[in-house]
Design a protein around this motif. Structure first.
Motif, short mmCIF file in Angstrom:
data_model
loop_
_atom_site.label_atom_id
_atom_site.label_comp_id
_atom_site.label_asym_id
_atom_site.label_seq_id
_atom_site.Cartn_x
_atom_site.Cartn_y
_atom_site.Cartn_z
N UNK A 280 0.64 -1.27 0.12
CA UNK A 280 -0.06 0.07 -0.01
C UNK A 280 0.84 1.42 -0.15
N UNK A 281 2.06 1.23 0.31
CA UNK A 281 2.75 2.52 0.32
C UNK A 281 2.95 3.21 1.81
N UNK A 282 2.26 2.57 2.65
CA UNK A 282 1.92 3.12 3.92
C UNK A 282 2.15 2.00 5.10
N UNK A 283 2.76 2.54 6.09
CA UNK A 283 3.09 1.77 7.24
C UNK A 283 3.69 2.21 8.41
N UNK A 284 4.12 1.40 9.34
CA UNK A 284 4.71 1.94 10.37
C UNK A 284 5.77 0.99 11.05
N UNK B 249 7.18 5.01 13.72
CA UNK B 249 7.39 6.09 12.59
C UNK B 249 6.58 5.61 11.59
N UNK B 250 5.46 6.68 11.33
CA UNK B 250 4.34 6.24 10.37
C UNK B 250 4.89 7.02 8.99
N UNK B 251 5.00 6.09 7.99
CA UNK B 251 5.38 6.64 6.73
C UNK B 251 4.18 6.46 5.70
N UNK B 252 3.82 7.42 5.03
CA UNK B 252 2.44 7.56 4.31
C UNK B 252 2.79 8.62 3.13
N UNK B 253 1.89 8.49 2.15
CA UNK B 253 1.78 9.35 1.06
C UNK B 253 0.73 10.30 0.95
N UNK B 254 1.14 11.61 0.61
CA UNK B 254 -0.03 12.78 0.73
C UNK B 254 0.32 13.51 -0.56
N UNK B 255 -0.66 13.54 -1.36
CA UNK B 255 -0.27 14.49 -2.69
C UNK B 255 1.03 14.38 -3.42
N UNK B 256 1.26 12.90 -3.61
CA UNK B 256 2.37 12.46 -4.18
C UNK B 256 3.81 12.92 -3.37
#
Length: 138
Positions: free
Chosen positions: A28-32, A59-66
């Motif tokens: 998903x391109x998101x995780x912790x 550490x929460x890594x996620x994508x927002x507006x590219x």
């Protein structure tokens, strides 16, 4: 039950959690990614129930507006373990968020993209408390 047994059981839970998060990150391109710090333990008088409390840094890594963002979440983990006739098991686990930091932008480069598979637990069979803590503290 000993303090080592509680730590080992919670570490196994944490290990499974990290494997799931890394799989989710790939899909998903998101995780912790989380690290535990400052554990404190307790045992009941009959030593059949015990618990562990620790702070975690996630550490929460996620994508927002590219754009790739990473925010740090400070949490408190509380676990209660009970010994039955067959094994030690986690009876209750609670993970509460204490503080969430402002996200740090990484642009389009995800610094966690190169994370490989989460390794298998290094300990198999019985290890001494001293050996386990030496490995954990590396």
């Amino acid at each position: 039950m000993k303090y080592f047994d509680i730590e080992h059981e919670v570490a196994a839970y944490f290990h499974k959690y990290q494997q799931i998060e890394l799989h989710q990150m790939k899909m998903c391109g998101e995780g912790r990614i989380s690290m535990s710090m400052s554990p404190a333990y307790w045992l009941s008088s009959d030593e059949r129930t015990g618990g562990m409390s620790c702070d975690t840094y996630t550490y929460h890594i996620y994508k927002e507006r590219e754009e790739i963002l990473c925010k740090v979440e400070v949490k408190r983990l509380e676990a209660v373990c009970r010994e039955n006739e067959h094994a030690l098991e986690i009876e209750k686990i609670q993970w509460d968020t204490i503080q969430v930091m402002k996200p740090v932008p990484y642009g389009r480069n995800n610094p966690f993209e190169k994370i490989g598979e989460y390794p298998d637990l290094p300990l198999k069979g019985n290890a001494s408390d001293k050996d386990y803590f030496a490995i954990r503290n590396l």
